[in-house]
Structures are given as C-alpha cells and as structure tokens.
Design an enzyme around this catalytic site. Structure first.
Site, PDB file in Angstrom:
ATOM      1  N   ASP A   1       4.715   4.931  59.546  1.00  0.00           N
ATOM      2  CA  ASP A   1       5.343   5.215  60.839  1.00  0.00           C
ATOM      3  C   ASP A   1       5.490   3.983  61.706  1.00  0.00           C
ATOM      4  O   ASP A   1       4.849   2.954  61.478  1.00  0.00           O
ATOM      5  CB  ASP A   1       4.483   6.215  61.605  1.00  0.00           C
ATOM      6  CG  ASP A   1       3.225   5.560  62.176  1.00  0.00           C
ATOM      7  OD1 ASP A   1       2.447   4.976  61.380  1.00  0.00           O
ATOM      8  OD2 ASP A   1       3.025   5.595  63.397  1.00  0.00           O
TER       9      ASP A   1
ATOM     10  N   ASP B   1      -1.577   3.898  52.423  1.00  0.00           N
ATOM     11  CA  ASP B   1      -0.145   3.600  52.324  1.00  0.00           C
ATOM     12  C   ASP B   1       0.111   2.119  52.098  1.00  0.00           C
ATOM     13  O   ASP B   1       0.910   1.734  51.258  1.00  0.00           O
ATOM     14  CB  ASP B   1       0.595   4.115  53.583  1.00  0.00           C
ATOM     15  CG  ASP B   1      -0.054   3.665  54.896  1.00  0.00           C
ATOM     16  OD1 ASP B   1      -1.058   2.924  54.856  1.00  0.00           O
ATOM     17  OD2 ASP B   1       0.453   4.056  55.962  1.00  0.00           O
TER      18      ASP B   1
ATOM     19  N   PHE C   1       7.981  -5.134  58.751  1.00  0.00           N
ATOM     20  CA  PHE C   1       7.421  -3.864  59.187  1.00  0.00           C
ATOM     21  C   PHE C   1       8.223  -2.740  58.552  1.00  0.00           C
ATOM     22  O   PHE C   1       9.431  -2.629  58.762  1.00  0.00           O
ATOM     23  CB  PHE C   1       7.403  -3.732  60.709  1.00  0.00           C
ATOM     24  CG  PHE C   1       6.494  -2.630  61.145  1.00  0.00           C
ATOM     25  CD1 PHE C   1       5.119  -2.816  61.188  1.00  0.00           C
ATOM     26  CD2 PHE C   1       6.987  -1.379  61.468  1.00  0.00           C
ATOM     27  CE1 PHE C   1       4.260  -1.783  61.545  1.00  0.00           C
ATOM     28  CE2 PHE C   1       6.138  -0.339  61.830  1.00  0.00           C
ATOM     29  CZ  PHE C   1       4.774  -0.551  61.867  1.00  0.00           C
ATOM     30  N   VAL C   2       7.557  -1.934  57.744  1.00  0.00           N
ATOM     31  CA  VAL C   2       8.260  -0.900  56.985  1.00  0.00           C
ATOM     32  C   VAL C   2       7.863   0.496  57.462  1.00  0.00           C
ATOM     33  O   VAL C   2       6.764   0.699  57.973  1.00  0.00           O
ATOM     34  CB  VAL C   2       7.998  -1.040  55.460  1.00  0.00           C
ATOM     35  CG1 VAL C   2       8.641  -2.307  54.926  1.00  0.00           C
ATOM     36  CG2 VAL C   2       6.516  -1.019  55.139  1.00  0.00           C
TER      37      VAL C   2
ATOM     38  N   ASP D   1      -2.438  -4.438  54.615  1.00  0.00           N
ATOM     39  CA  ASP D   1      -1.866  -5.473  55.472  1.00  0.00           C
ATOM     40  C   ASP D   1      -2.951  -6.506  55.773  1.00  0.00           C
ATOM     41  O   ASP D   1      -3.194  -7.409  54.968  1.00  0.00           O
ATOM     42  CB  ASP D   1      -1.297  -4.799  56.735  1.00  0.00           C
ATOM     43  CG  ASP D   1      -0.564  -5.755  57.649  1.00  0.00           C
ATOM     44  OD1 ASP D   1      -0.202  -6.852  57.194  1.00  0.00           O
ATOM     45  OD2 ASP D   1      -0.347  -5.415  58.827  1.00  0.00           O
TER      46      ASP D   1
ATOM     47  N   GLY E   1      -0.816   7.965  57.121  1.00  0.00           N
ATOM     48  CA  GLY E   1       0.187   7.228  56.354  1.00  0.00           C
ATOM     49  C   GLY E   1       0.253   7.571  54.880  1.00  0.00           C
ATOM     50  O   GLY E   1       1.314   7.491  54.257  1.00  0.00           O
TER      51      GLY E   1
ATOM     52  N   LYS F   1       1.286  -5.925  51.373  1.00  0.00           N
ATOM     53  CA  LYS F   1       2.131  -6.895  52.080  1.00  0.00           C
ATOM     54  C   LYS F   1       1.707  -8.313  51.753  1.00  0.00           C
ATOM     55  O   LYS F   1       0.507  -8.604  51.700  1.00  0.00           O
ATOM     56  CB  LYS F   1       1.979  -6.680  53.585  1.00  0.00           C
ATOM     57  CG  LYS F   1       3.267  -6.336  54.277  1.00  0.00           C
ATOM     58  CD  LYS F   1       3.105  -6.362  55.765  1.00  0.00           C
ATOM     59  CE  LYS F   1       3.470  -5.043  56.369  1.00  0.00           C
ATOM     60  NZ  LYS F   1       3.523  -5.057  57.825  1.00  0.00           N
TER      61      LYS F   1
ATOM     62  N   ARG G   1       8.078   8.958  59.604  1.00  0.00           N
ATOM     63  CA  ARG G   1       7.241   9.246  58.441  1.00  0.00           C
ATOM     64  C   ARG G   1       7.976  10.095  57.409  1.00  0.00           C
ATOM     65  O   ARG G   1       7.723   9.997  56.219  1.00  0.00           O
ATOM     66  CB  ARG G   1       5.974  10.009  58.859  1.00  0.00           C
ATOM     67  CG  ARG G   1       4.979   9.197  59.652  1.00  0.00           C
ATOM     68  CD  ARG G   1       3.638   9.926  59.688  1.00  0.00           C
ATOM     69  NE  ARG G   1       2.770   9.496  60.763  1.00  0.00           N
ATOM     70  CZ  ARG G   1       1.936   8.470  60.715  1.00  0.00           C
ATOM     71  NH1 ARG G   1       1.862   7.746  59.634  1.00  0.00           N
ATOM     72  NH2 ARG G   1       1.165   8.167  61.729  1.00  0.00           N
TER      73      ARG G   1
HETATM   74  P1  IMP Z   1      -4.644  -3.245  57.747  1.00  0.00           P
HETATM   75  O1  IMP Z   1      -5.923  -2.663  58.294  1.00  0.00           O
HETATM   76  O2  IMP Z   1      -4.109  -4.351  58.626  1.00  0.00           O
HETATM   77  O3  IMP Z   1      -4.690  -3.632  56.298  1.00  0.00           O
HETATM   78  O4  IMP Z   1      -3.522  -2.177  57.955  1.00  0.00           O
HETATM   79  C1  IMP Z   1      -3.454  -1.069  57.260  1.00  0.00           C
HETATM   80  C2  IMP Z   1      -2.859   0.042  58.091  1.00  0.00           C
HETATM   81  O5  IMP Z   1      -1.933  -0.420  59.083  1.00  0.00           O
HETATM   82  C3  IMP Z   1      -2.078   0.905  57.153  1.00  0.00           C
HETATM   83  O6  IMP Z   1      -2.886   1.969  56.712  1.00  0.00           O
HETATM   84  C4  IMP Z   1      -0.916   1.361  57.994  1.00  0.00           C
HETATM   85  O7  IMP Z   1      -1.241   2.572  58.616  1.00  0.00           O
HETATM   86  C5  IMP Z   1      -0.727   0.308  59.039  1.00  0.00           C
HETATM   87  N1  IMP Z   1       0.388  -0.613  58.680  1.00  0.00           N
HETATM   88  C6  IMP Z   1       0.319  -1.884  58.245  1.00  0.00           C
HETATM   89  N2  IMP Z   1       1.535  -2.406  57.999  1.00  0.00           N
HETATM   90  C7  IMP Z   1       2.417  -1.435  58.319  1.00  0.00           C
HETATM   91  C8  IMP Z   1       3.865  -1.364  58.273  1.00  0.00           C
HETATM   92  O8  IMP Z   1       4.587  -2.289  57.895  1.00  0.00           O
HETATM   93  N3  IMP Z   1       4.406  -0.188  58.671  1.00  0.00           N
HETATM   94  C9  IMP Z   1       3.668   0.872  59.085  1.00  0.00           C
HETATM   95  N4  IMP Z   1       2.330   0.855  59.124  1.00  0.00           N
HETATM   96  C10 IMP Z   1       1.699  -0.298  58.753  1.00  0.00           C
HETATM   97 MG    MG Z   2      -2.951   3.781  57.762  1.00  0.00          MG
END
Ligand code: IMP
Ligand code: MG
Length: 194
Positions: free
Chosen positions: A174, A115, A167-168, A118, A59, A146, A180
């Site tokens: 992706d 990227d 969701f972006v 979340d 990402g 986010k 991407r």
């Molecule tokens: P986390 O571990 O939940 O913080 O998520 C982080 C990873 O989830 C990021 O590195 C992204 O690859 C993926 N991700 C989270 N939200 C999105 C989104 O809205 N679109 C695409 N990928 C996301």
């Molecule tokens: Mg990622």
C-alpha cells in the site's frame, strides 16, 4: 457477477500508476516455484506439528493466501503486525508498532511471510521477538527484496523477486492504505507519492 474490472486494472488506479513492474501471471508462477521449495524444506517440521506460518499483516495478505494454498502440509497460521511506514511516508521510520506474540510460538519453526524486504528492520525485529518468545527457528519468505542499502542485514531464505529501489504498490502493498487490491505490482507516479 465479478466486478467489471476483474482481470484488468481498476480505472481510478490506472492514472496513478507509472508502470507495472510485475504482473499477476508472473507473481502466480513465482509463487508456485516458491511453494515447491517450501514443501521440500519444511515437511519435516510440518510432520512434527511445529510449523507456524506467520504473515506480517497487512501487506502479505494476498501473498500468504496464495502461497499457503499451495502447501499440502500441516501447519498453523499465526498473523502478526509490525508497522514501520506510518501514513503517507515512503521511507522506513523504524518500528512504530508491533503485536505481542502468542504462547504457541514456543518450540515452533516459524516461517515469516512478508511482502517486501526494504530496510530490514521489520524482519530483524520479528526475528528477535520470535526467538525471545521461544521459537525453535525462524525462516523468512518475502515476495519482494528491494535493492537498497539495508539498515540491518537479513538472511532471507525465500525471495520471490529482486526489484530496484522504487516505491511499489499492489498485490497487498500500500501507499497510505491504498492500492492494496491492485492485482499486479506497480510503481506509482511521482506526483502521487509526493
Ligand atoms: P523494512 O522494515 O524497511 O524492511 O520494511 C518492510 C515493510 O515496509 C514492508 O513490510 C512493507 O510493509 C513496507 N514497505 C517497504 N517498501 C515498500 C514499498 O515499496 N511499498 C509499500 N510498502 C513498502
Ligand atoms: Mg509490511
């Protein structure tokens, strides 16, 4: 010859997009600002030869590429992979796969570049692994953060944009491996995400 759609949105993607959230010019401007701060904050670590920039693949591919070319510092680039969104899921499922960290991490000051922040699981997992691998310190730089209730609280040093819960895709992000290469950051239409 550049592809005909260079500078615009590829036609097949256009029909899947609800709206552009952040366009390519805004992304570029913000990256310049982040780079200015990073140069000020990390030059000591770079001068001492212990700065490692760690993009979280895939990402942060374009974000890292654009960012590091604005950093006139001495550092190594050591990519890693952490996966938390298997296939067509739009919800973080916990860490499903993570790469082994190399020896070079020992004693390093690591700037993790991702990227999007979340649930926080990815960065939390990386912080633990990096410190276990002997990193001296770990900083986080994310393009997007986010606005959600995080499973793990993460102190992020550098944030490009705070965005609402959606969701972006695009600029490296992706859905099921697609979108991407979209140059802007966009929200997908509901029927695409399912
Ligand atoms: P986390 O571990 O939940 O913080 O998520 C982080 C990873 O989830 C990021 O590195 C992204 O690859 C993926 N991700 C989270 N939200 C999105 C989104 O809205 N679109 C695409 N990928 C996301
Ligand atoms: Mg990622």
């Amino acid at each position: 010859m550049p592809p005909f759609w260079l500078g615009s949105i590829p036609a097949p993607m256009l029909s899947d997009i609800d709206r552009i959230l952040i366009d390519r010019d805004a992304i570029a401007d913000r990256i310049e600002q982040l780079a200015e701060r990073l140069v000020l904050d990390l030059s000591a670590e770079a001068d001492e030869g212990r700065l490692v920039v760690m993009p979280v693949m895939t990402g942060s591919l374009f974000f890292t590429a654009d960012l590091v070319r604005l950093l006139p510092l001495t550092f190594r680039i050591q990519p890693t992979t952490v996966k938390s969104y298997p296939g067509k899921s739009t919800q973080s499922q916990g860490i499903v796969e993570s790469a082994l960290l190399p020896e070079t991490i020992k004693g390093a000051s690591v700037l993790v570049v991702d990227d999007i922040l979340d649930s926080g699981r990815t960065l939390d997992h990386l912080q633990t692994s990096l410190l276990q691998a002997g990193a001296k310190d770990v900083r986080f730089c994310v393009l997007l953060r986010k606005d959600v209730r995080r499973a793990v609280e993460i102190d992020c040093d550098y944030v490009g944009f705070d965005i609402p819960e959606a969701f972006v895709v695009g600029y490296g992000l992706d859905f099921d491996g697609l979108y991407r290469n979209l140059p802007d950051i966009a929200v997908l239409r509901k029927h695409v995400v399912g």
